[in-house]
Design a protein around this motif. Structure first.
Motif, short mmCIF file in Angstrom:
data_model
loop_
_atom_site.label_atom_id
_atom_site.label_comp_id
_atom_site.label_asym_id
_atom_site.label_seq_id
_atom_site.Cartn_x
_atom_site.Cartn_y
_atom_site.Cartn_z
N LEU A 91 99.93 -6.54 37.61
CA LEU A 91 100.17 -5.83 36.35
C LEU A 91 101.26 -6.59 35.61
O LEU A 91 102.35 -6.77 36.13
CB LEU A 91 100.62 -4.40 36.64
CG LEU A 91 100.98 -3.53 35.44
CD1 LEU A 91 99.75 -3.31 34.55
CD2 LEU A 91 101.54 -2.20 35.91
N ALA A 92 100.95 -7.07 34.42
CA ALA A 92 101.94 -7.76 33.58
C ALA A 92 102.23 -6.86 32.38
O ALA A 92 101.32 -6.47 31.65
CB ALA A 92 101.40 -9.11 33.12
N LEU A 93 103.50 -6.53 32.18
CA LEU A 93 103.89 -5.53 31.20
C LEU A 93 104.52 -6.09 29.93
O LEU A 93 105.05 -5.33 29.12
CB LEU A 93 104.85 -4.53 31.86
CG LEU A 93 104.25 -3.79 33.06
CD1 LEU A 93 105.32 -2.98 33.78
CD2 LEU A 93 103.10 -2.90 32.61
N GLY A 94 104.49 -7.40 29.75
CA GLY A 94 104.98 -7.98 28.51
C GLY A 94 106.36 -8.59 28.56
O GLY A 94 106.83 -9.16 27.58
N TRP A 95 107.07 -8.47 29.70
CA TRP A 95 108.38 -9.11 29.75
C TRP A 95 108.21 -10.61 29.97
O TRP A 95 107.14 -11.08 30.33
CB TRP A 95 109.30 -8.47 30.79
CG TRP A 95 108.78 -8.38 32.20
CD1 TRP A 95 108.59 -9.41 33.07
CD2 TRP A 95 108.41 -7.19 32.90
NE1 TRP A 95 108.13 -8.94 34.26
CE2 TRP A 95 108.02 -7.58 34.19
CE3 TRP A 95 108.39 -5.86 32.56
CZ2 TRP A 95 107.60 -6.67 35.15
CZ3 TRP A 95 107.96 -4.95 33.52
CH2 TRP A 95 107.59 -5.36 34.77
N THR A 96 109.26 -11.37 29.72
CA THR A 96 109.19 -12.83 29.77
C THR A 96 109.04 -13.29 31.22
O THR A 96 109.85 -12.96 32.07
CB THR A 96 110.45 -13.46 29.14
OG1 THR A 96 110.58 -12.96 27.80
CG2 THR A 96 110.35 -14.96 29.10
N ASN A 102 105.52 -13.99 27.29
CA ASN A 102 105.51 -12.53 27.35
C ASN A 102 104.06 -12.11 27.61
O ASN A 102 103.27 -12.00 26.68
CB ASN A 102 106.03 -11.92 26.06
CG ASN A 102 107.47 -12.30 25.81
OD1 ASN A 102 108.20 -12.64 26.72
ND2 ASN A 102 107.88 -12.25 24.56
N THR A 103 103.73 -11.89 28.88
CA THR A 103 102.36 -11.71 29.30
C THR A 103 102.03 -10.25 29.55
O THR A 103 102.83 -9.50 30.10
CB THR A 103 102.11 -12.53 30.59
OG1 THR A 103 102.43 -13.89 30.33
CG2 THR A 103 100.66 -12.44 31.04
N VAL A 104 100.79 -9.85 29.14
CA VAL A 104 100.27 -8.51 29.38
C VAL A 104 98.90 -8.61 30.03
O VAL A 104 98.19 -9.60 29.87
CB VAL A 104 100.18 -7.68 28.08
CG1 VAL A 104 101.55 -7.41 27.51
CG2 VAL A 104 99.29 -8.34 27.05
N GLY A 105 98.54 -7.59 30.79
CA GLY A 105 97.23 -7.52 31.42
C GLY A 105 97.33 -6.83 32.76
O GLY A 105 98.43 -6.59 33.27
N ALA A 106 96.17 -6.51 33.34
CA ALA A 106 96.13 -5.88 34.65
C ALA A 106 94.88 -6.32 35.37
O ALA A 106 93.87 -6.64 34.74
CB ALA A 106 96.13 -4.36 34.51
N GLY A 107 94.95 -6.36 36.69
CA GLY A 107 93.78 -6.74 37.46
C GLY A 107 93.98 -6.46 38.93
O GLY A 107 95.09 -6.31 39.41
#
Length: 161
Positions: A91-96, A102-107
């Motif tokens: 889970l990437a929540l947008g922090w650096t 600044n990555t977002v996404g889930a898998g």
């Protein structure tokens, strides 16, 4: 390789365990289609054929996540094929992250055999001059780095990362 663990929190929340054998291939192109064709020519094999057919889906997911169209531009990437067993989630929540994106996404996945369920992660670099996209499936993944053809600043959709 055999392993288990938790990833670097700067790269998002992730964990997994498993055993696998991997091979990585690099390529480049002036469009996502050209990049995937270059990866296939460099040895990535027929799995790339399936990815070529879902380019619009990948592009649409990146636009949804960060508001950037990566279909055309300077792209380079690495394709990694693996076989093995295991389980992972991220889970990437947008922090650096550790590369300045600044990555977002889930898998997540429970791997044993071959399937095509995709997870897409996308982030814009703090310089706003490049985008990183990670596409992951059970037995393969690829990382793409995108920049505008003119090298200029990438404008993201309001409210994105």
């Amino acid at each position: 390789s055999v392993g288990a663990g938790i990833g670097d929190l700067r790269d998002g929340l992730s964990g997994g365990f498993g055993a696998e054998v991997k091979q990585s291939i690099s390529g480049e192109g002036d469009s996502l289609h050209e990049l995937l064709r270059d990866l296939r020519a460099n040895g990535a094999g027929s799995v790339i054929n399936d990815l070529l057919s879902i380019i619009p889906t990948i592009v649409a997911e990146v636009v949804r996540l960060i508001g950037v169209d990566i279909s055309e531009g300077r792209l380079h990437g690495t394709f990694t094929m693996s076989t093995g067993i295991g389980m992972s989630g991220a889970l990437a929540l947008g922090w650096t992250d550790t590369e300045g994106y600044n990555t977002v996404g889930a898998g997540g996945e429970i791997a044993s055999g071959f399937s095509m369920g995709l997870s897409v992660f996308a982030g814009i670099h703090e310089s706003q001059r490049s985008v990183k996209v990670l596409v992951k499936a059970t037995n393969f993944g690829f990382g793409i780095y995108y920049a505008r053809p003119d090298g200029g600043v990438i404008h993201v959709r309001e409210g994105s990362v």
